[in-house]
Write a protein that holds these residues in place. Structure first.
Motif, PDB file in Angstrom:
ATOM      1  N   GLY A   1       0.752  -1.372   0.134  1.00  0.00           N
ATOM      2  CA  GLY A   1       0.045  -0.069   0.190  1.00  0.00           C
ATOM      3  C   GLY A   1       0.747   1.081   0.089  1.00  0.00           C
ATOM      4  O   GLY A   1       0.237   2.321  -0.245  1.00  0.00           O
ATOM      5  N   TRP A   2       2.167   1.348   0.396  1.00  0.00           N
ATOM      6  CA  TRP A   2       2.844   2.239   0.507  1.00  0.00           C
ATOM      7  C   TRP A   2       3.210   2.671  -0.761  1.00  0.00           C
ATOM      8  O   TRP A   2       3.635   3.908  -1.014  1.00  0.00           O
ATOM      9  CB  TRP A   2       4.159   2.092   1.352  1.00  0.00           C
ATOM     10  N   ILE A   3       3.423   1.968  -1.922  1.00  0.00           N
ATOM     11  CA  ILE A   3       3.969   2.166  -3.180  1.00  0.00           C
ATOM     12  C   ILE A   3       3.241   3.593  -3.924  1.00  0.00           C
ATOM     13  O   ILE A   3       3.915   4.408  -4.396  1.00  0.00           O
ATOM     14  CB  ILE A   3       3.863   1.161  -4.151  1.00  0.00           C
ATOM     15  N   ASN A   4       1.808   3.410  -3.846  1.00  0.00           N
ATOM     16  CA  ASN A   4       1.212   4.762  -4.175  1.00  0.00           C
ATOM     17  C   ASN A   4       1.569   6.040  -3.950  1.00  0.00           C
ATOM     18  O   ASN A   4       1.653   7.127  -4.371  1.00  0.00           O
ATOM     19  CB  ASN A   4      -0.418   4.255  -3.975  1.00  0.00           C
ATOM     20  N   THR A   5       1.616   5.903  -2.295  1.00  0.00           N
ATOM     21  CA  THR A   5       1.957   7.107  -1.649  1.00  0.00           C
ATOM     22  C   THR A   5       3.382   7.471  -1.981  1.00  0.00           C
ATOM     23  O   THR A   5       3.519   8.791  -2.382  1.00  0.00           O
ATOM     24  CB  THR A   5       2.064   6.916   0.014  1.00  0.00           C
ATOM     25  N   PHE A   6       4.225   6.599  -2.144  1.00  0.00           N
ATOM     26  CA  PHE A   6       5.589   7.263  -2.309  1.00  0.00           C
ATOM     27  C   PHE A   6       5.920   7.470  -3.752  1.00  0.00           C
ATOM     28  O   PHE A   6       6.323   8.473  -4.095  1.00  0.00           O
ATOM     29  CB  PHE A   6       6.650   5.811  -2.271  1.00  0.00           C
ATOM     30  N   ALA A   7       5.104   7.041  -4.799  1.00  0.00           N
ATOM     31  CA  ALA A   7       5.091   7.396  -6.056  1.00  0.00           C
ATOM     32  C   ALA A   7       4.396   8.667  -6.556  1.00  0.00           C
ATOM     33  O   ALA A   7       5.048   9.681  -7.044  1.00  0.00           O
ATOM     34  CB  ALA A   7       3.970   6.368  -7.138  1.00  0.00           C
ATOM     35  N   ASP A   8       3.232   9.114  -5.530  1.00  0.00           N
ATOM     36  CA  ASP A   8       2.780  10.421  -5.717  1.00  0.00           C
ATOM     37  C   ASP A   8       3.617  11.263  -5.033  1.00  0.00           C
ATOM     38  O   ASP A   8       3.753  12.634  -5.485  1.00  0.00           O
ATOM     39  CB  ASP A   8       1.382  10.444  -4.930  1.00  0.00           C
ATOM     40  N   LEU A   9       4.447  11.008  -3.886  1.00  0.00           N
ATOM     41  CA  LEU A   9       5.400  12.033  -3.418  1.00  0.00           C
ATOM     42  C   LEU A   9       6.446  12.379  -4.112  1.00  0.00           C
ATOM     43  O   LEU A   9       7.057  13.550  -4.610  1.00  0.00           O
ATOM     44  CB  LEU A   9       6.147  11.300  -2.237  1.00  0.00           C
ATOM     45  N   MET A  10       7.193  11.319  -5.171  1.00  0.00           N
ATOM     46  CA  MET A  10       8.044  11.321  -6.142  1.00  0.00           C
ATOM     47  C   MET A  10       7.585  12.410  -7.203  1.00  0.00           C
ATOM     48  O   MET A  10       8.193  13.371  -7.660  1.00  0.00           O
ATOM     49  CB  MET A  10       8.407  10.192  -6.669  1.00  0.00           C
ATOM     50  N   ASN A  11       6.331  12.316  -7.788  1.00  0.00           N
ATOM     51  CA  ASN A  11       5.667  13.018  -8.576  1.00  0.00           C
ATOM     52  C   ASN A  11       5.714  14.713  -8.049  1.00  0.00           C
ATOM     53  O   ASN A  11       5.729  15.557  -8.973  1.00  0.00           O
ATOM     54  CB  ASN A  11       4.334  12.464  -8.872  1.00  0.00           C
ATOM     55  N   LEU A  12       5.111  14.593  -6.936  1.00  0.00           N
ATOM     56  CA  LEU A  12       5.202  15.973  -6.517  1.00  0.00           C
ATOM     57  C   LEU A  12       6.489  16.746  -6.215  1.00  0.00           C
ATOM     58  O   LEU A  12       6.519  17.850  -6.493  1.00  0.00           O
ATOM     59  CB  LEU A  12       4.519  16.064  -5.066  1.00  0.00           C
ATOM     60  N   LEU A  13       7.426  15.834  -5.916  1.00  0.00           N
ATOM     61  CA  LEU A  13       8.748  16.598  -5.926  1.00  0.00           C
ATOM     62  C   LEU A  13       9.212  16.900  -7.244  1.00  0.00           C
ATOM     63  O   LEU A  13      10.165  17.897  -7.335  1.00  0.00           O
ATOM     64  CB  LEU A  13       9.592  15.320  -5.149  1.00  0.00           C
ATOM     65  N   LEU A  14       8.853  16.106  -8.124  1.00  0.00           N
ATOM     66  CA  LEU A  14       9.103  16.392  -9.541  1.00  0.00           C
ATOM     67  C   LEU A  14       8.564  17.953  -9.853  1.00  0.00           C
ATOM     68  O   LEU A  14       9.134  18.620 -10.656  1.00  0.00           O
ATOM     69  CB  LEU A  14       8.934  15.185 -10.137  1.00  0.00           C
ATOM     70  N   CYS A  15       7.116  17.988  -9.588  1.00  0.00           N
ATOM     71  CA  CYS A  15       6.708  19.225  -9.988  1.00  0.00           C
ATOM     72  C   CYS A  15       7.174  20.181  -9.507  1.00  0.00           C
ATOM     73  O   CYS A  15       7.227  21.377  -9.872  1.00  0.00           O
ATOM     74  CB  CYS A  15       5.447  19.066  -9.534  1.00  0.00           C
ATOM     75  N   PHE A  16       7.659  20.083  -8.091  1.00  0.00           N
ATOM     76  CA  PHE A  16       8.151  21.044  -7.349  1.00  0.00           C
ATOM     77  C   PHE A  16       9.573  21.784  -7.830  1.00  0.00           C
ATOM     78  O   PHE A  16       9.879  22.808  -8.006  1.00  0.00           O
ATOM     79  CB  PHE A  16       8.183  20.676  -5.874  1.00  0.00           C
ATOM     80  N   PHE A  17      10.389  20.934  -8.445  1.00  0.00           N
ATOM     81  CA  PHE A  17      11.603  21.372  -8.745  1.00  0.00           C
ATOM     82  C   PHE A  17      11.398  22.011 -10.105  1.00  0.00           C
ATOM     83  O   PHE A  17      12.109  22.626 -10.661  1.00  0.00           O
ATOM     84  CB  PHE A  17      12.499  20.024  -8.999  1.00  0.00           C
ATOM     85  N   VAL A  18      10.372  21.436 -10.935  1.00  0.00           N
ATOM     86  CA  VAL A  18      10.147  21.944 -12.349  1.00  0.00           C
ATOM     87  C   VAL A  18       9.632  23.486 -12.075  1.00  0.00           C
ATOM     88  O   VAL A  18       9.912  24.354 -12.914  1.00  0.00           O
ATOM     89  CB  VAL A  18       9.165  21.182 -12.931  1.00  0.00           C
ATOM     90  N   LEU A  19       8.883  23.641 -11.162  1.00  0.00           N
ATOM     91  CA  LEU A  19       8.208  25.014 -10.847  1.00  0.00           C
ATOM     92  C   LEU A  19       9.512  26.022 -10.270  1.00  0.00           C
ATOM     93  O   LEU A  19       9.721  26.847 -10.840  1.00  0.00           O
ATOM     94  CB  LEU A  19       7.373  24.789  -9.438  1.00  0.00           C
ATOM     95  N   LEU A  20      10.579  25.331  -9.629  1.00  0.00           N
ATOM     96  CA  LEU A  20      11.523  26.118  -9.531  1.00  0.00           C
ATOM     97  C   LEU A  20      12.443  26.426 -10.527  1.00  0.00           C
ATOM     98  O   LEU A  20      12.919  27.546 -10.622  1.00  0.00           O
ATOM     99  CB  LEU A  20      12.519  25.451  -8.257  1.00  0.00           C
ATOM    100  N   PHE A  21      12.508  25.637 -11.317  1.00  0.00           N
ATOM    101  CA  PHE A  21      13.452  25.725 -12.656  1.00  0.00           C
ATOM    102  C   PHE A  21      12.482  26.657 -13.611  1.00  0.00           C
ATOM    103  O   PHE A  21      13.130  27.546 -14.252  1.00  0.00           O
ATOM    104  CB  PHE A  21      13.293  24.329 -13.519  1.00  0.00           C
ATOM    105  N   SER A  22      11.232  26.702 -13.662  1.00  0.00           N
ATOM    106  CA  SER A  22      10.567  27.676 -14.467  1.00  0.00           C
ATOM    107  C   SER A  22      10.769  28.859 -14.154  1.00  0.00           C
ATOM    108  O   SER A  22      10.487  29.956 -14.830  1.00  0.00           O
ATOM    109  CB  SER A  22       9.021  27.097 -14.480  1.00  0.00           C
ATOM    110  N   MET A  23      10.759  29.212 -12.614  1.00  0.00           N
ATOM    111  CA  MET A  23      10.724  30.679 -12.267  1.00  0.00           C
ATOM    112  C   MET A  23      12.224  31.139 -12.312  1.00  0.00           C
ATOM    113  O   MET A  23      12.681  32.416 -12.062  1.00  0.00           O
ATOM    114  CB  MET A  23      10.465  30.634 -10.702  1.00  0.00           C
ATOM    115  N   SER A  24      13.194  30.469 -12.609  1.00  0.00           N
ATOM    116  CA  SER A  24      14.535  30.958 -12.704  1.00  0.00           C
ATOM    117  C   SER A  24      14.801  31.469 -14.278  1.00  0.00           C
ATOM    118  O   SER A  24      14.016  31.138 -15.081  1.00  0.00           O
ATOM    119  CB  SER A  24      15.779  29.641 -12.442  1.00  0.00           C
ATOM    120  N   THR A  25      16.023  32.144 -14.394  1.00  0.00           N
ATOM    121  CA  THR A  25      16.382  32.702 -15.759  1.00  0.00           C
ATOM    122  C   THR A  25      16.513  31.913 -16.640  1.00  0.00           C
ATOM    123  O   THR A  25      17.710  31.127 -16.514  1.00  0.00           O
ATOM    124  CB  THR A  25      17.086  34.001 -15.573  1.00  0.00           C
ATOM    125  N   VAL A  26      15.813  31.440 -17.609  1.00  0.00           N
ATOM    126  CA  VAL A  26      16.371  30.062 -18.362  1.00  0.00           C
ATOM    127  C   VAL A  26      16.156  30.572 -20.147  1.00  0.00           C
ATOM    128  O   VAL A  26      15.301  31.604 -20.266  1.00  0.00           O
ATOM    129  CB  VAL A  26      15.628  28.979 -18.271  1.00  0.00           C
TER     130      VAL A  26
END
Length: 273
Positions: free
Chosen positions: A15-40
């Motif tokens: 049962g923990w796998i779904n929670t872990f997968a969603d956590l990884m997905n949210l972390l990915l989205c978080f870092f993408v947000l940081l990347f998008s707000m930087s000068t690129v």
């Protein structure tokens, strides 16, 4: 003594796998947000957004593990519209160095910018009109038409040697035809402010009617002013005659060719009426 059997490991629930997968997905989205707000680089950023939008999915059951949110739907698998989501962040902080960005400007600055753009547009249009008029009258090779760098006026320049004899303010008869055609052009813009400026080289006057070049340049500008008023019917209220002597050279006064260019009469048609 009999050995005790080693305890068997407890069965691990998946049962923990779904929670872990969603956590990884949210972390990915978080870092993408940081990347998008930087000068690129804009092109690379667009490619990244497109790639993520096409490939990032939400795992089944995500809604049960994490709860409802911007990225999580109730137990379904769906594509995330990453580009649409990031546009909110991208548009909230535009690059102030971009020419078309007015988000950081005050209302006064925006108004001034708009007025300056309209002024430039009107001056460019006036320049095109005057140039076409000189071509129609076949005097484009006898006069120079220029546009002010600050887009305040369009200028018609006439060679002083054509208009006047050396040291004289009397208009040459051979120049009356050119001056008449220039007057016809100015008649179109009679409601505009028109300034007539006389210019000389830096060689001092020796003898003659005028004590110095300032007197001579002013007298020549006045003669042209009177010709346009008396012969072409231009409104004297919208004209002005001034002498500039040697103080606004357009060429090197150390050469004969340069001095010849400096001896001139400039007629400035201002954009604003």
């Amino acid at each position: 003594m009999a050995r005790r059997k080693s305890e068997e490991p407890e069965s691990i629930s998946g049962g923990w796998i779904n929670t872990f997968a969603d956590l990884m997905n949210l972390l990915l989205c978080f870092f993408v947000l940081l990347f998008s707000m930087s000068t690129v680089d804009a092109d690379k950023y667009e490619q990244l957004v497109t790639s993520l939008s096409e490939r990032v999915d939400i795992f089944d059951g995500g809604g049960k593990a994490v709860g409802e949110g911007a990225f999580i739907s109730s137990g379904t698998s769906q594509k995330i519209s990453m580009e649409q989501y990031f546009n909110e962040f991208e548009n909230s902080g535009k690059d102030p160095d971009r020419e078309d960005d007015t988000s950081e400007m005050s209302e006064e600055e925006k108004y001034k910018k708009k007025m300056a753009e309209e002024q430039e547009e009107r001056t460019r249009a006036l320049y095109e009109e005057v140039t076409q008029e000189t071509e129609k009258k076949n005097i484009e090779h006898m006069v120079n038409v220029n546009m002010d760098e600050q887009y305040q006026f369009v200028q018609i320049s006439l060679n002083g040697a054509i208009l006047f004899a050396s040291g004289s303010d009397t208009i040459n008869k051979s120049a009356l035809g050119i001056l008449s055609k220039v007057g016809d052009i100015l008649k179109i813009y009679d409601s505009h402010m028109i300034k007539i400026e006389g210019h000389t080289d830096k060689i001092p006057i020796s003898g003659g009617t005028f004590p110095n070049n300032m007197w001579l340049s002013t007298a020549r500008a006045t003669r042209v002013f009177e010709y346009f008023k008396d012969e072409k019917g231009l409104d004297p209220k919208t004209m002005e005659a001034t002498g500039r002597s040697k103080y606004d050279p357009v060429a090197d006064n150390e050469t004969e060719e340069g001095r010849a260019k400096n001896r001139r009469v400039e007629i400035k048609i201002y954009t604003d009426k």
